[in-house]
Design an enzyme around this catalytic site. Structure first.
Site, PDB file in Angstrom:
ATOM      1  CB  THR A 372      -0.964   0.014   1.203  1.00 48.30           C
ATOM      2  OG1 THR A 372      -1.774  -1.142   1.118  1.00 48.30           O
ATOM      3  CG2 THR A 372      -1.843   1.256   1.269  1.00 48.30           C
ATOM      4  CG  ASN A 392      -5.503  -6.076   1.257  1.00 49.29           C
ATOM      5  OD1 ASN A 392      -5.213  -5.319   2.176  1.00 49.29           O
ATOM      6  ND2 ASN A 392      -6.084  -7.232   1.469  1.00 49.29           N
TER       7      ASN A 392
HETATM    8  O1  DON Z   1      -7.686  -0.549   2.737  1.00 48.77           O
HETATM    9  C1  DON Z   1      -7.065  -1.017   3.688  1.00 48.77           C
HETATM   10  O2  DON Z   1      -7.246  -0.666   4.837  1.00 48.77           O
HETATM   11  C2  DON Z   1      -5.998  -2.066   3.421  1.00 48.77           C
HETATM   12  N1  DON Z   1      -6.293  -2.767   2.215  1.00 48.77           N
HETATM   13  C3  DON Z   1      -4.654  -1.408   3.386  1.00 48.77           C
HETATM   14  C4  DON Z   1      -3.543  -2.415   3.283  1.00 48.77           C
HETATM   15  C5  DON Z   1      -2.219  -1.910   3.720  1.00 48.77           C
HETATM   16  O3  DON Z   1      -2.060  -0.780   4.117  1.00 48.77           O
HETATM   17  C6  DON Z   1      -1.102  -2.884   3.685  1.00 48.77           C
HETATM   18  N2  DON Z   1       0.113  -2.242   4.186  1.00 48.77           N
HETATM   19  N3  DON Z   1       0.957  -2.585   4.828  1.00 48.77           N
END
Ligand code: DON
Length: 561
Positions: A372, A392
């Site tokens: 992300t 994700n």
């Molecule tokens: O939208 C969300 O909250 C998650 N899909 C974000 C994923 C994320 O930040 C992974 N990072 N380390």
């Protein structure tokens, strides 16, 4: 067929970066400089080029998003989605572009359950069935057409060039690819694009993405239809269905960006603007800050202060689990949740010397690294963008639809597959975040602005469920009078209601603080590594000065010019 060969990052810089223009005179209520902070130096440099070529912050946001999609394929991309928080300087208009993925129309609440009624491990994380309908391509078109000054052909050009020229594998890429190797190997198109002869590429190997370059070119030439209709859409749907997924052409054709009113609240002298549902970010931040205001946090220091912050986090994440989901599908008492009166009720059972207890439910813990991505942009007119984008998990679902170069997200895992069953981030949810056709899954991504008489801040970070508490730490650091370099490096600790534990970075708590918090009843879980990758900008309104910082935990860069 994708090819891999060696090249240096410096060589790419020289190809992509033009001379920077000198800054003009300072105007009242306008920043003295432009600034970009992003998770990759190539994205920051390309965004600078777009601004220098006469684009505004929104044009630069298109360029930075698209370049990140190419050079940080483990983090975000046109197979994923995100939230772009915008501030237009000319009239102060603010909006959040919701480019979040949607569940396919054939999805249903029990999609990931087996015949025994239990969640099938990995089904919402790996492979084509884990992928929701992407929102990033539509968001980039919307940004360019409604808010930008330059054509997409120009703002997407650096990403297309990088996809064709390739970028070199670094150690972080290698670490993420190693973690997802088994699943990347299961998708021949993903393996051809991201691996070297089906194995882990070496540091310095060049990742060429020729199919992705073509898909980006179709987006540049045809706008929304270049991705969501025609031959790209057909290849996406055919590829997904052949691999066990449930996408249809109608899913793609129907995808639209939604403009949402951001969440707004105050903390001390600051007015804070953050992500609206379907991100939980703004609401959870509002609840935490309202509780801390109610508790008069500024009158506490040291471990007492940390205890109160943990208790505020616990309560806000409890509300997240209970109430939050896609507001187009369910009624959410947002105004009540972000009201000071609600915070006062939540604060009433906080004890200074005793930890509260979250209900005992089992939770699991994913390694939340830097997949992300977040970037922050400020242009010379004072336009701002704070954007957090995601596919994700690292490398998303690890599935590429053949012939498209598009690495698909596994954002379906952000739904609650079953009430009380944690997702990869250990987050639990209920009915509010159950799967439904066309629904957007709850997110933690929290692109944020703060504004006071003194100045304006633009910040955010990746980090799964910990994103919201990272932004909290960043803003608390700002409230203490610190600048962006401190916000991005401040050691972090986190509580998310369940599992009932305080997760903390190596430097976040001293030995004495650990003992003290344990004596109050907190369960403490030290993390073996640091987390997050915050990108922040501050514009001091009295001096006009702009400062920016990129999290030292990542490889990103911040430029002020
Ligand atoms: O939208 C969300 O909250 C998650 N899909 C974000 C994923 C994320 O930040 C992974 N990072 N380390």
């Amino acid at each position: 067929m994708q090819m891999i060969k060696k090249v240096s990052l410096r060589g790419l810089f020289l190809c992509l970066t033009f001379f920077l223009l000198p800054t003009a005179s300072i105007a009242v209520e306008q920043p003295a400089s432009s600034a970009i902070a992003s998770a990759h130096p190539l994205a920051t440099a390309a965004g600078q080029d777009t601004l220098n070529a006469g684009g505004n912050a929104f044009d630069a946001a298109v360029t930075v998003s698209a370049v990140l999609a190419v050079v940080e394929p483990y983090s975000s991309g046109i197979g994923g989605g995100g939230f772009w928080l915008l501030h237009r300087a000319s009239d102060g208009f603010e909006v959040m572009l919701d480019g979040r993925e949607r569940a396919p129309l054939a999805a249903h609440r029990d999609l990931y359950l087996g015949p025994d009624g239990k969640v099938i491990d990995g089904l919402s994380v790996n492979g084509a069935l884990a992928a929701a309908i992407p929102g990033e391509p539509a968001a980039l078109v919307h940004l360019a057409e409604k808010y930008g000054k330059l054509p997409l052909k120009q703002t997407l050009a650096p990403a297309i060039a990088l996809a064709k020229m390739g970028f070199p594998v670094d150690e972080y890429y290698q670490k993420m690819a190693k973690w997802r190797l088994q699943y990347l190997q299961q998708s021949p198109a993903a393996a051809a694009q991201f691996l070297s002869n089906n194995e882990l590429p070496a540091v310095g190997d060049l990742i060429l993405q020729l199919d992705l370059a073509e898909t980006l070119q179709a987006l540049a030439d045809q706008g929304h239809a270049g991705f969501y209709a025609g031959s790209v859409a057909k290849k996406l749907v055919d590829g997904v269905r052949a691999a066990g997924g449930i996408w249809s052409l109608k899913d793609l054709k129907n995808y639209q960006v939604i403009e949402r009113e951001p969440v707004r609240f105050n903390y001390g002298q600051m007015s804070i603007t953050s992500a609206a549902l379907p991100s939980s970010g703004g609401i959870v931040l509002a609840i935490m800050f309202n509780i801390l205001q109610e508790m008069e946090l500024e009158t506490y220091q040291g471990v007492d202060r940390k205890h109160l912050i943990i208790e505020a986090m616990r309560r806000a994440y409890r509300d997240r689990a209970q109430y939050l989901g896609d507001s187009d599908f369910i009624d959410i008492p947002q105004q009540r949740l972000i009201s000071p009166a609600h915070a006062a009720e939540l604060a009433a059972d906080i004890h200074l010397n005793k930890a509260s207890i979250s209900q005992p439910l089992s939770g699991q813990n994913a390694e939340e690294g830097r997949d992300t991505t977040h970037f922050s942009i400020l242009d010379r007119e004072g336009n701002r963008v704070s954007a957090t984008l995601s596919i994700n998990y690292p490398f998303g679902s690890a599935f590429v639809a053949p012939g498209t170069g598009v690495l698909l997200n596994d954002e379906m895992d952000d739904f609650s597959a079953q009430p009380g069953i944690p997702n990869v981030y250990g987050l639990v949810g209920g009915e509010a975040n159950a799967i439904a056709p066309g629904k957007r899954m709850l997110s933690s991504m929290s692109p944020t602005f703060t504004e006071s008489k003194q100045g304006v801040a633009i910040l955010g970070s990746p980090g799964g469920s910990r994103i919201i508490t990272m932004v909290l730490h960043g803003i608390l650091s700002q409230a203490e009078g610190e600048g962006p370099t401190d916000w991005v490096k401040t050691p972090r600790f986190h509580h998310q209601y369940l599992p009932d534990e305080v997760q903390f970075e190596p430097m976040a708590l001293s030995e004495a603080e650990i003992k003290n918090l344990q004596s109050r009843g907190h369960q403490l879980t030290p993390l073996s590594s640091q987390y997050g990758n915050m990108q922040a900008i501050y514009w001091n309104k009295s001096s006009g000065n702009v400062t920016a910082a990129s999290d030292p935990r990542g490889i990103g860069s911040a430029a002020v010019w």
